[in-house]
Design a protein around this motif. Structure first.
Motif, short mmCIF file in Angstrom:
data_model
loop_
_atom_site.label_atom_id
_atom_site.label_comp_id
_atom_site.label_asym_id
_atom_site.label_seq_id
_atom_site.Cartn_x
_atom_site.Cartn_y
_atom_site.Cartn_z
N HIS A 19 0.80 -1.23 0.00
CA HIS A 19 0.00 0.00 0.00
C HIS A 19 0.83 1.27 0.00
O HIS A 19 0.32 2.35 -0.26
CB HIS A 19 -0.95 0.00 1.19
N SER A 20 2.11 1.15 0.32
CA SER A 20 2.99 2.30 0.40
C SER A 20 4.42 1.84 0.17
O SER A 20 4.76 0.70 0.48
CB SER A 20 2.87 2.93 1.80
N SER A 21 5.24 2.72 -0.40
CA SER A 21 6.66 2.40 -0.53
C SER A 21 7.45 3.70 -0.60
O SER A 21 6.91 4.77 -0.90
CB SER A 21 6.94 1.53 -1.76
N ARG A 32 7.35 9.24 0.43
CA ARG A 32 6.80 7.92 0.16
C ARG A 32 5.69 8.06 -0.87
O ARG A 32 5.20 9.17 -1.10
CB ARG A 32 6.26 7.30 1.44
N GLU A 33 5.33 6.97 -1.47
CA GLU A 33 4.22 6.97 -2.41
C GLU A 33 3.14 6.03 -1.91
O GLU A 33 3.43 4.93 -1.43
CB GLU A 33 4.67 6.56 -3.81
N ILE A 46 2.14 11.28 -3.67
CA ILE A 46 3.45 11.42 -3.05
C ILE A 46 3.25 12.13 -1.71
O ILE A 46 2.64 13.20 -1.66
CB ILE A 46 4.42 12.23 -3.93
N TYR A 47 3.76 11.55 -0.63
CA TYR A 47 3.52 12.12 0.69
C TYR A 47 4.75 11.98 1.57
O TYR A 47 5.70 11.29 1.24
CB TYR A 47 2.32 11.44 1.36
N ARG A 48 4.69 12.67 2.70
CA ARG A 48 5.70 12.48 3.74
C ARG A 48 5.08 12.76 5.10
O ARG A 48 4.05 13.44 5.21
CB ARG A 48 6.95 13.32 3.52
#
Length: 88
Positions: A19-21, A32-33, A46-48
């Protein structure tokens, strides 16, 4: 994508693969995406992490294997927008 964001909200930093990497490469360090539909979606938010329980989705781009230039452009937008995010 909303469902993926809700999973991030519920699981927080425990949200893992598929679900995230982590975003690969020097420019994406610390980002992370989200991988909607366990990676079957062609879109990647795209997040952090910006606080103990706060995450900021800063851009959305195409999946890197489908459109590398589009993904890299989304990472650049996320990095730029990240400068304006207040952290806890």
């Amino acid at each position: 994508m909303l469902h993926a964001a809700q999973k991030l909200e519920a699981a927080g930093p425990r949200l893992g693969h598929p679900h995230s990497s982590a975003v690969q490469g020097e420019s994406g360090r610390g980002f992370r995406e989200l991988r909607p539909r366990a990676g079957r979606s062609r879109w990647r938010p795209i997040y952090r992490r910006v606080g103990p329980s706060t995450f900021a989705i800063l851009a959305v781009g195409p999946e890197a294997q489908i459109d590398r230039r589009g993904f890299d452009a989304a990472v650049r937008r996320a990095v730029e927008r990240d400068r304006d995010v207040e952290t806890d």
